[in-house]
Motif scaffolding. Structure first.
Motif, PDB file in Angstrom:
ATOM      1  N   UNK A  64       0.848  -1.192   0.000  1.00  0.00           N
ATOM      2  CA  UNK A  64       0.000   0.000   0.000  1.00  0.00           C
ATOM      3  C   UNK A  64       0.882   1.240   0.000  1.00  0.00           C
ATOM      4  N   UNK A  65       0.370   2.334  -0.545  1.00  0.00           N
ATOM      5  CA  UNK A  65       1.140   3.579  -0.574  1.00  0.00           C
ATOM      6  C   UNK A  65       1.088   4.314   0.771  1.00  0.00           C
ATOM      7  N   UNK A  66       1.575   3.679   1.812  1.00  0.00           N
ATOM      8  CA  UNK A  66       1.600   4.259   3.154  1.00  0.00           C
ATOM      9  C   UNK A  66       3.046   4.448   3.582  1.00  0.00           C
ATOM     10  N   UNK A  67       3.227   5.085   4.714  1.00  0.00           N
ATOM     11  CA  UNK A  67       4.571   5.288   5.259  1.00  0.00           C
ATOM     12  C   UNK A  67       5.286   3.957   5.472  1.00  0.00           C
ATOM     13  N   UNK A  68       4.549   2.947   5.901  1.00  0.00           N
ATOM     14  CA  UNK A  68       5.125   1.629   6.148  1.00  0.00           C
ATOM     15  C   UNK A  68       5.276   0.805   4.875  1.00  0.00           C
ATOM     16  N   UNK A  69       4.536   1.158   3.825  1.00  0.00           N
ATOM     17  CA  UNK A  69       4.602   0.427   2.571  1.00  0.00           C
ATOM     18  C   UNK A  69       3.636  -0.741   2.488  1.00  0.00           C
ATOM     19  N   UNK A  70       2.802  -0.913   3.506  1.00  0.00           N
ATOM     20  CA  UNK A  70       1.835  -2.006   3.532  1.00  0.00           C
ATOM     21  C   UNK A  70       0.622  -1.614   4.359  1.00  0.00           C
ATOM     22  N   UNK A  71      -0.463  -2.388   4.194  1.00  0.00           N
ATOM     23  CA  UNK A  71      -1.670  -2.205   4.999  1.00  0.00           C
ATOM     24  C   UNK A  71      -2.173  -3.580   5.421  1.00  0.00           C
ATOM     25  N   UNK A  84      -5.243   3.282  12.676  1.00  0.00           N
ATOM     26  CA  UNK A  84      -4.300   4.289  12.192  1.00  0.00           C
ATOM     27  C   UNK A  84      -3.872   5.168  13.365  1.00  0.00           C
ATOM     28  N   UNK A  85      -2.586   5.274  13.590  1.00  0.00           N
ATOM     29  CA  UNK A  85      -2.042   6.114  14.651  1.00  0.00           C
ATOM     30  C   UNK A  85      -1.018   7.052  14.024  1.00  0.00           C
ATOM     31  N   UNK A  86      -1.455   8.256  13.699  1.00  0.00           N
ATOM     32  CA  UNK A  86      -0.592   9.250  13.046  1.00  0.00           C
ATOM     33  C   UNK A  86       0.095   8.696  11.803  1.00  0.00           C
ATOM     34  N   UNK A  87      -0.652   7.969  10.988  1.00  0.00           N
ATOM     35  CA  UNK A  87      -0.116   7.448   9.736  1.00  0.00           C
ATOM     36  C   UNK A  87       0.527   6.084   9.831  1.00  0.00           C
ATOM     37  N   UNK A  88       0.651   5.523  11.034  1.00  0.00           N
ATOM     38  CA  UNK A  88       1.212   4.178  11.206  1.00  0.00           C
ATOM     39  C   UNK A  88       0.098   3.202  11.543  1.00  0.00           C
ATOM     40  N   UNK A  89       0.174   2.017  10.977  1.00  0.00           N
ATOM     41  CA  UNK A  89      -0.817   0.990  11.271  1.00  0.00           C
ATOM     42  C   UNK A  89      -0.378   0.246  12.529  1.00  0.00           C
ATOM     43  N   UNK A  90      -1.211   0.287  13.548  1.00  0.00           N
ATOM     44  CA  UNK A  90      -0.993  -0.474  14.773  1.00  0.00           C
ATOM     45  C   UNK A  90      -2.165  -1.435  14.923  1.00  0.00           C
ATOM     46  N   UNK A  91      -1.964  -2.502  15.673  1.00  0.00           N
ATOM     47  CA  UNK A  91      -3.018  -3.497  15.834  1.00  0.00           C
ATOM     48  C   UNK A  91      -3.606  -3.415  17.242  1.00  0.00           C
ATOM     49  N   UNK A  92      -4.933  -3.263  17.315  1.00  0.00           N
ATOM     50  CA  UNK A  92      -5.642  -3.217  18.590  1.00  0.00           C
ATOM     51  C   UNK A  92      -6.151  -4.619  18.919  1.00  0.00           C
ATOM     52  N   UNK A  93      -5.841  -5.081  20.109  1.00  0.00           N
ATOM     53  CA  UNK A  93      -6.315  -6.396  20.557  1.00  0.00           C
ATOM     54  C   UNK A  93      -7.805  -6.338  20.874  1.00  0.00           C
TER      55      UNK A  93
END
Length: 104
Positions: A64-71, A84-93
């Motif tokens: 994906x065209x994100x800062x990390x390069x993936x979604x 989404x946390x300020x443009x970074x993908x984090x995982x919520x349990x």
């Protein structure tokens, strides 16, 4: 992971669903699939996975065209959810309904 690599992880998936994925992906470990399908195939596969996962879980990590390069996409029960946390993908349990489990 190269620019077009997609990873799918299945947990407690129906056997037919796992077999269906081997048409486009290599099963690198039990329930872990790696491949380079085009976006049209990837979207169709995700629709099928989300509909047929039943009580299991499905996770797709895709370019994906994100800062990390993936979604990340997730489907199923008791799944972790991408946030989404300020443009970074984090995982919520998932939250537990069991008060005893929360105190540990």
């Amino acid at each position: 992971m190269s620019a077009g690599t997609t990873v799918i992880i299945l947990i407690a998936a129906p056997p037919g669903l796992r077999g269906h994925l081997t048409r486009w992906f290599v099963e690198a470990a039990p329930g872990v699939y790696v491949g380079t399908p085009n976006p049209r195939i990837r979207d169709r596969l995700w629709t099928l996975l989300a509909q047929r996962i039943d009580s299991g879980q499905a996770i797709m990590i895709e370019p994906a065209p994100t800062e990390q390069g993936w979604s990340v996409r997730t489907a199923g029960h008791d799944r972790w959810t991408p946030v989404d946390f300020d443009g970074l993908a984090l995982m919520a349990r998932p939250r537990s309904n069991d008060k005893h489990a929360e105190s540990k």
